[in-house]
Design a protein around this motif. Structure first.
Motif, mmCIF file in Angstrom:
data_model
loop_
_atom_site.group_PDB
_atom_site.id
_atom_site.type_symbol
_atom_site.label_atom_id
_atom_site.label_comp_id
_atom_site.label_asym_id
_atom_site.label_seq_id
_atom_site.Cartn_x
_atom_site.Cartn_y
_atom_site.Cartn_z
ATOM 1 N N MET A 11 0.842 -1.071 0.051
ATOM 2 C CA MET A 11 -0.171 -0.036 -0.060
ATOM 3 C C MET A 11 0.785 1.344 -0.041
ATOM 4 O O MET A 11 0.777 2.134 -0.685
ATOM 5 C CB MET A 11 -0.920 0.010 1.136
ATOM 6 C CG MET A 11 -1.976 1.161 1.118
ATOM 7 S SD MET A 11 -3.158 0.868 -0.095
ATOM 8 C CE MET A 11 -4.169 -0.641 0.394
ATOM 9 N N ALA A 12 2.025 1.412 0.822
ATOM 10 C CA ALA A 12 2.875 2.391 0.847
ATOM 11 C C ALA A 12 3.524 2.590 -0.437
ATOM 12 O O ALA A 12 3.768 3.762 -0.809
ATOM 13 C CB ALA A 12 3.683 2.340 2.105
ATOM 14 N N ARG A 15 1.199 3.939 -3.227
ATOM 15 C CA ARG A 15 1.119 5.362 -2.986
ATOM 16 C C ARG A 15 2.285 6.427 -3.244
ATOM 17 O O ARG A 15 1.980 7.521 -3.384
ATOM 18 C CB ARG A 15 0.540 5.699 -1.590
ATOM 19 C CG ARG A 15 -0.897 5.090 -1.509
ATOM 20 C CD ARG A 15 -1.467 5.319 0.284
ATOM 21 N NE ARG A 15 -2.657 4.679 0.331
ATOM 22 C CZ ARG A 15 -3.338 4.135 1.436
ATOM 23 N NH1 ARG A 15 -2.371 3.984 2.436
ATOM 24 N NH2 ARG A 15 -4.380 3.795 1.451
ATOM 25 N N GLY A 16 3.377 5.526 -3.093
ATOM 26 C CA GLY A 16 4.487 6.419 -3.133
ATOM 27 C C GLY A 16 5.187 6.727 -4.374
ATOM 28 O O GLY A 16 6.190 7.370 -4.858
ATOM 29 N N ARG A 19 4.495 10.241 -10.268
ATOM 30 C CA ARG A 19 3.486 10.182 -11.683
ATOM 31 C C ARG A 19 4.415 10.134 -12.554
ATOM 32 O O ARG A 19 5.260 10.374 -12.714
ATOM 33 C CB ARG A 19 2.886 11.751 -11.699
ATOM 34 C CG ARG A 19 1.889 11.916 -10.508
ATOM 35 C CD ARG A 19 1.414 13.461 -10.579
ATOM 36 N NE ARG A 19 0.593 13.428 -11.571
ATOM 37 C CZ ARG A 19 0.157 14.571 -11.742
ATOM 38 N NH1 ARG A 19 -0.408 15.521 -10.990
ATOM 39 N NH2 ARG A 19 -0.783 14.612 -12.974
#
Length: 145
Positions: A11-12, A15-16, A19
């Protein structure tokens, strides 16, 4: 390479991610694909386990997934069992020395589709094929005239 006990939190990690374009490459053998990236492309293996690896080079991150890890994924049916998997795509690594990469590729008997050459679009580049058929194009800008 990071040990399995230090597996990044999914998850981390997700999210990290920066872009931009991301690549997940489906490969027959994660260790072999990671070794090619390290030896030929100068990549860093951030994390690796049997069926998954996180690779980094020149500010880019890509993921390697084994066939097994995609066994229930819809993409799996679109990938040939034999032959090249990356037909029609060039994976370009801007900032990786094509001469060094070509030499490393030749040293580990990888396919050199085209050796390092100065191109009219301002880059020196080589075309190198990994064991899964992906075409990697390390390149650097040509000096100004």
């Amino acid at each position: 390479m990071t040990a399995a006990a230090e597996r990044p939190d999914p998850m981390a990690f997700g999210r990290g991610l920066a872009r931009g374009v991301g690549l997940n490459l489906l490969v027959r053998d994660v260790a072999r694909a990671a070794d090619f990236a390290v030896r030929v492309l100068g990549a860093r293996c951030v994390y690796r386990e049997e069926h998954f690896a996180v690779m980094e080079a020149v500010g880019s991150t890509w993921l390697l997934h084994s066939d097994w890890s995609y066994r229930n994924h819809p993409l799996r049916g679109a990938v040939p069992e034999d032959g090249a998997r990356g037909g029609g795509i060039e994976i370009r690594l801007y900032g990786v020395d094509p001469d060094r990469a070509e030499s490393a590729a030749r040293g580990c008997d990888a396919v050199v589709l085209a050796g390092a050459t100065d191109k009219e679009h301002g880059l020196r580049e080589a075309y190198l094929v990994d064991d899964d058929g992906y075409v990697w194009v390390p390149s650097v800008p040509l000096p100004c005239a």
